[in-house]
Design a protein around this motif. Structure first.
Motif, PDB file in Angstrom:
ATOM      1  N   TYR A  30       0.728  -1.247  -0.088  1.00 20.30           N
ATOM      2  CA  TYR A  30      -0.155   0.071   0.132  1.00 20.30           C
ATOM      3  C   TYR A  30       0.932   1.281   0.007  1.00 20.30           C
ATOM      4  CZ  TYR A  30      -3.142   3.575   1.036  1.00 20.30           C
ATOM      5  OH  TYR A  30      -4.122   4.849   1.107  1.00 20.30           O
ATOM      6  N   PHE A  33       1.966   2.083  -3.172  1.00 19.70           N
ATOM      7  CA  PHE A  33       0.954   2.806  -4.172  1.00 19.70           C
ATOM      8  C   PHE A  33       0.675   4.110  -3.778  1.00 19.70           C
ATOM      9  CE2 PHE A  33      -3.898   3.543  -4.433  1.00 19.70           C
ATOM     10  CZ  PHE A  33      -3.747   3.643  -5.885  1.00 19.70           C
ATOM     11  N   PHE A  34       0.802   4.341  -2.521  1.00 22.00           N
ATOM     12  CA  PHE A  34       0.325   5.626  -1.986  1.00 22.00           C
ATOM     13  C   PHE A  34       1.457   6.755  -2.346  1.00 22.00           C
ATOM     14  CE2 PHE A  34       0.932   8.800   1.729  1.00 22.00           C
ATOM     15  CZ  PHE A  34      -0.362   9.037   1.845  1.00 22.00           C
ATOM     16  N   TYR A 145      -5.837  -1.221  -1.743  1.00 23.04           N
ATOM     17  CA  TYR A 145      -5.197   0.038  -2.106  1.00 23.04           C
ATOM     18  C   TYR A 145      -6.586   1.347  -2.162  1.00 23.04           C
ATOM     19  CZ  TYR A 145      -2.085  -3.243  -3.823  1.00 23.04           C
ATOM     20  OH  TYR A 145      -1.222  -4.339  -3.785  1.00 23.04           O
TER      21      TYR A 145
END
Length: 513
Positions: A30, A33-34, A145
């Motif tokens: 995550y 992705f963040f 996500y």
């Protein structure tokens, strides 16, 4: 008035937009992705592994990868569903009606058997609130996500529809050129079939309006080549990005990216609109712009009594949200995050006293608050916000977090590469590829990139989420501070309990409880 996009996370407009290819992600944390996609507002597509265990991937699809009409009829045949005719334009969209699912499937079956005749209606089942209709069915699980979803977290508290949809239709069905509601992000998972996505980065849409200021309806139309009709279309030639999405893949569409979608095969997809701390500033800016448009439309009535309130009524009718509802959403999310932090043993204290103004807002509380993390006897694990050092507790000045969150990542990027004596996108890419310098992602503030497995949201909050919960609260506070300075907000007749000041006060009370 200083615009929130100028002072907070302004990365959303200029980073990554020159990239004309989409990254396909398989296994990614995550945090990755963040920092690489959500904050920079960069689109990507996830591989089919993300959806392979979904019930819908198994039950809604035949062995040869086509929609299972038999299963749909048996389980959902009596459902009333919204259907759009892709051959009929209606206010920049498609004309809609309602049908029973069994009737729609009969149409689809016949339409397919006749090889998709152009002279027949091209019907697309779209914007079906499936989760509302079948809350216990369990067709899918929202990927981690996208779980930090303020929009649906708030909308679920209201007696109205959500922003979770199922789309299905034959080859040739399509969605006109648009950006998503409220400048939200969206994600779209293909249960079966194949889609063609046509994207333009934020800002390009201004050049894709006709001579009367209307956004192009069909981005594939030949009229775009006519400078008399679309005088600025040539300015964004070369900015168009096309992506083919196949069965099982999940598309992440960031805030403000205009797009058109065409089904290349018989297709079923599941889609959510969502927003959170990463794009709440763009949502607020869009709401301000929408209100300005309303005010221009009825400017000749400005002298009427209650004009400001009437503008809000029209805003709600046209945009689906007004200032009051927006503030209520921030109130709901702030309260949920505070409760989550309290449940994880985040204790707060102050190093000095503070003063509130006449509306009850603490002006300096963010500069004086200290966090004590993981010391509550009810908290089973410790959370480490800015350090990897293992200890039972740690003190972190919230001012550090606040400054980090407000720091523009675009400024960070520019300043970093300037220090490295590098300018221009091509030179930067070459230097990073050669290993001469680290990429900006490698040196982002640690508050934004500490490893974690889960994200903030209304479910399954873990102590590792603390930095994301705090990030949410910081962004809510930033947004509220801009709201209370907004001239149109000041003209509103609100009870204190409905006001932005009240929400700011709740946050400050928590900080000094």
């Amino acid at each position: 008035m200083e615009n929130i996009c100028d002072s907070s996370i302004s990365h959303l407009h200029s980073l990554s937009y020159s990239s004309e290819c989409f990254d396909e992600l398989s296994e990614v944390s995550y945090d990755e992705f963040f920092k690489k996609y959500l904050l920079p507002n960069k689109p990507c597509v996830f591989s089919s592994g993300l959806t392979q265990r979904w019930k819908s991937r198994n039950d809604w699809v035949t062995e040869d990868g086509c929609p299972s009409f038999q299963y749909m009829r048996e389980i959902f045949g009596e459902a009333v569903v919204p259907v759009a005719n892709c051959n009929e334009e209606c206010y920049q969209s498609h004309k809609k009606c309602e049908m029973k699912m069994c009737e729609y499937l009969d149409y689809w079956d016949k339409y397919r058997a006749c090889s998709y005749p152009e002279k027949e209606p091209c019907l697309y089942l779209k914007d079906w609130h499936f989760q509302k209709a079948y809350p216990d069915y369990g067709a899918y699980t929202t990927p981690v996500y996208f779980k930090s979803d303020w929009l649906n977290e708030f909308w679920d508290t209201l007696p109205r529809d959500d922003y979770r949809f199922v789309y299905m239709g034959p080859k040739g069905t399509w969605t006109p050129f648009h950006s998503d509601v409220y400048r939200s992000h969206s994600w779209s998972a293909n249960i079966c079939g194949k889609k063609k996505w046509i994207f333009y980065p934020p800002g390009c849409e201004e050049s894709l309006k006709d001579s009367l200021g209307n956004l192009v309806y069909d981005i594939t139309c030949s009229d775009l080549e006519n400078p008399q009709k679309f005088p600025h279309a040539a300015e964004v030639k070369g900015r168009r990005i096309e992506v083919i999405q196949t069965q099982g893949q999940v598309m992440f569409v960031p805030s403000g990216w205009h797009h058109q979608v065409i089904n290349l095969e018989d297709t079923i997809s599941i889609n959510h609109n969502w927003l959170n701390a990463s794009n709440i500033d763009l949502c607020w800016k869009h709401l301000q712009s929408s209100l300005t448009a309303v005010q221009l439309e009825i400017a000749d009535c400005r002298d009427m009594e209650g004009w400001a309130q009437q503008c809000q009524v029209i805003l709600n009718a046209s945009a689906g949200i007004d200032y009051k509802t927006f503030i209520k959403m921030l109130h709901t999310i702030a309260t949920n995050r505070i409760h989550a932090l309290q449940s994880k043993g985040v204790k707060l204290g102050s190093s000095k006293s503070y003063q509130r103004d006449e509306k009850g807002i603490c002006s300096d509380c963010w500069e004086t608050t200290k966090f004590n993390i993981g010391t509550d006897e009810n908290s089973s694990t410790s959370a480490h916000l800015l350090t990897d050092t293992k200890s039972e507790s740690c003190d972190v000045s919230l001012s550090e977090i606040h400054k980090t969150c407000r720091q523009s990542i675009s400024d960070l990027k520019r300043n970093y590469y300037l220090k490295c004596n590098i300018s221009g996108i091509g030179n930067v890419s070459k230097s990073v590829a050669n290993g001469d310098v680290k990429s900006i992602e490698e040196i982002l503030p640690q508050i934004l990139i500490d490893p974690t497995d889960t994200v903030s949201g209304s479910e399954n909050i873990k102590s590792e989420n603390i930095k994301y919960l705090l990030f949410d609260i910081v962004r809510i506070k930033e947004t509220l501070e801009h709201i209370v300075q907004d001239d149109d907000y000041k003209e509103m007749d609100l009870n204190y309990s409905e006001s932005a000041e009240a929400v700011l006060n709740i946050i400050c009370k928590y900080l000094f409880m």
